[in-house]
Write a protein that holds these residues in place. Structure first.
Motif, mmCIF file in Angstrom:
data_model
loop_
_atom_site.group_PDB
_atom_site.id
_atom_site.type_symbol
_atom_site.label_atom_id
_atom_site.label_comp_id
_atom_site.label_asym_id
_atom_site.label_seq_id
_atom_site.Cartn_x
_atom_site.Cartn_y
_atom_site.Cartn_z
ATOM 1 N N UNK A 26 12.466 10.530 -48.490
ATOM 2 C CA UNK A 26 11.270 11.008 -49.180
ATOM 3 C C UNK A 26 10.166 11.144 -48.138
ATOM 4 N N UNK A 27 9.245 12.049 -48.387
ATOM 5 C CA UNK A 27 8.058 12.150 -47.548
ATOM 6 C C UNK A 27 6.822 11.968 -48.418
ATOM 7 N N UNK A 28 6.067 10.938 -48.097
ATOM 8 C CA UNK A 28 4.823 10.680 -48.797
ATOM 9 C C UNK A 28 3.665 11.345 -48.050
ATOM 10 N N UNK A 29 2.664 11.750 -48.804
ATOM 11 C CA UNK A 29 1.468 12.347 -48.216
ATOM 12 C C UNK A 29 0.237 11.544 -48.606
ATOM 13 N N UNK A 30 -0.704 11.458 -47.696
ATOM 14 C CA UNK A 30 -1.979 10.789 -47.953
ATOM 15 C C UNK A 30 -3.079 11.782 -47.593
ATOM 16 N N UNK B 286 2.043 -4.376 -45.371
ATOM 17 C CA UNK B 286 1.814 -3.220 -44.535
ATOM 18 C C UNK B 286 3.121 -2.585 -44.115
ATOM 19 N N UNK B 287 3.126 -1.251 -44.065
ATOM 20 C CA UNK B 287 4.326 -0.508 -43.704
ATOM 21 C C UNK B 287 4.152 0.176 -42.357
ATOM 22 N N UNK B 288 3.073 0.928 -42.211
ATOM 23 C CA UNK B 288 2.843 1.670 -40.972
ATOM 24 C C UNK B 288 1.381 2.077 -40.902
ATOM 25 N N UNK B 289 0.933 2.329 -39.684
ATOM 26 C CA UNK B 289 -0.444 2.775 -39.499
ATOM 27 C C UNK B 289 -0.505 3.712 -38.300
ATOM 28 N N UNK B 290 -1.502 4.610 -38.324
ATOM 29 C CA UNK B 290 -1.680 5.558 -37.233
ATOM 30 C C UNK B 290 -3.161 5.680 -36.915
ATOM 31 N N UNK B 291 -3.458 5.765 -35.618
ATOM 32 C CA UNK B 291 -4.841 5.877 -35.168
ATOM 33 C C UNK B 291 -5.236 7.348 -35.035
ATOM 34 N N UNK B 292 -6.440 7.659 -35.484
ATOM 35 C CA UNK B 292 -6.914 9.045 -35.367
ATOM 36 C C UNK B 292 -7.304 9.389 -33.942
ATOM 37 N N UNK B 293 -7.569 8.375 -33.120
ATOM 38 C CA UNK B 293 -8.086 8.645 -31.779
ATOM 39 C C UNK B 293 -7.008 9.099 -30.815
ATOM 40 N N UNK B 294 -5.842 8.466 -30.881
ATOM 41 C CA UNK B 294 -4.789 8.810 -29.911
ATOM 42 C C UNK B 294 -3.417 8.950 -30.542
ATOM 43 N N UNK B 295 -3.344 8.827 -31.860
ATOM 44 C CA UNK B 295 -2.054 8.967 -32.526
ATOM 45 C C UNK B 295 -1.126 7.787 -32.368
ATOM 46 N N UNK B 296 -1.636 6.685 -31.825
ATOM 47 C CA UNK B 296 -0.772 5.510 -31.690
ATOM 48 C C UNK B 296 -0.374 5.002 -33.067
ATOM 49 N N UNK B 297 0.779 4.370 -33.110
ATOM 50 C CA UNK B 297 1.328 3.925 -34.391
ATOM 51 C C UNK B 297 1.814 2.489 -34.333
ATOM 52 N N UNK C 91 11.107 -0.127 -39.161
ATOM 53 C CA UNK C 91 11.253 0.475 -37.832
ATOM 54 C C UNK C 91 12.582 1.208 -37.728
ATOM 55 N N UNK C 92 12.517 2.421 -37.187
ATOM 56 C CA UNK C 92 13.719 3.216 -37.020
ATOM 57 C C UNK C 92 14.098 4.032 -38.249
ATOM 58 N N UNK C 93 13.449 3.745 -39.374
ATOM 59 C CA UNK C 93 13.751 4.485 -40.613
ATOM 60 C C UNK C 93 12.546 5.311 -41.092
ATOM 61 N N UNK C 94 11.364 4.775 -40.910
ATOM 62 C CA UNK C 94 10.138 5.437 -41.367
ATOM 63 C C UNK C 94 9.366 5.984 -40.167
ATOM 64 N N UNK C 95 8.696 7.106 -40.382
ATOM 65 C CA UNK C 95 7.860 7.699 -39.343
ATOM 66 C C UNK C 95 6.528 8.115 -39.947
ATOM 67 N N UNK C 96 5.447 7.643 -39.344
ATOM 68 C CA UNK C 96 4.108 8.030 -39.786
ATOM 69 C C UNK C 96 3.597 9.108 -38.845
ATOM 70 N N UNK C 97 2.940 10.114 -39.424
ATOM 71 C CA UNK C 97 2.401 11.202 -38.616
ATOM 72 C C UNK C 97 1.151 11.740 -39.291
ATOM 73 N N UNK C 98 0.409 12.551 -38.549
ATOM 74 C CA UNK C 98 -0.817 13.092 -39.128
ATOM 75 C C UNK C 98 -0.960 14.569 -38.809
ATOM 76 N N UNK C 99 -1.586 15.277 -39.712
ATOM 77 C CA UNK C 99 -1.949 16.687 -39.524
ATOM 78 C C UNK C 99 -3.464 16.741 -39.673
#
Length: 123
Positions: free
Chosen positions: A16-20, A45-56, A63-71
């Motif tokens: 599944x892909x969730x959107x925020x 907590x599941x995952x987090x991503x920084x707006x400044x550098x995309x660190x996660x 880990x290894x199953x979920x991927x957080x990303x941003x557009x």
């Protein structure tokens, strides 16, 4: 305000892909986090991503199953969930934190919790 979507019913091993969708964030830099809460359990907590550098950062359980990303153009953060397990069943929430470095998955530092989206993994 943050609004999570994309939940649903999926079989074990599915994806599944969730959107925020984020709007009205006043911080110049921030972190978006995904959390989940299963019935009778505390929010985790599941995952987090920084707006400044995309660190996660990820919880060990995903880990290894979920991927957080941003557009950034769409002001949307995604959580791609693969190899889903019954224990991933929960309501998933996204939230924002002004702490965008040294990312931590602690709900106390996050705010603007939107309505969650329910994920059910059936066996």
């Amino acid at each position: 305000q943050l609004q999570a979507s994309g939940g649903g019913l999926v079989q074990v091993g599915g994806s599944l892909r969730l959107s925020c969708a984020a709007s009205g964030i006043t911080y110049d830099d921030y972190a978006i986090g995904w959390f989940r809460q299963a019935p009778g359990k505390e929010r985790e907590g599941v995952a987090s991503i920084s707006s400044s550098d995309g660190s996660t950062i990820y919880a060990d359980s995903v880990k290894g199953r979920f991927t957080i990303s941003s557009d950034n153009a769409k002001n949307t953060v995604y959580l791609q969930m693969n190899s889903l397990k019954p224990e991933d069943t929960a309501v998933y929430y996204c939230a924002v934190s002004k702490w965008y470095i040294n990312l931590k998955l602690k709900s106390i530092i996050f705010e603007s919790w939107g309505q969650g989206t329910k994920v059910t993994v059936s066996s």
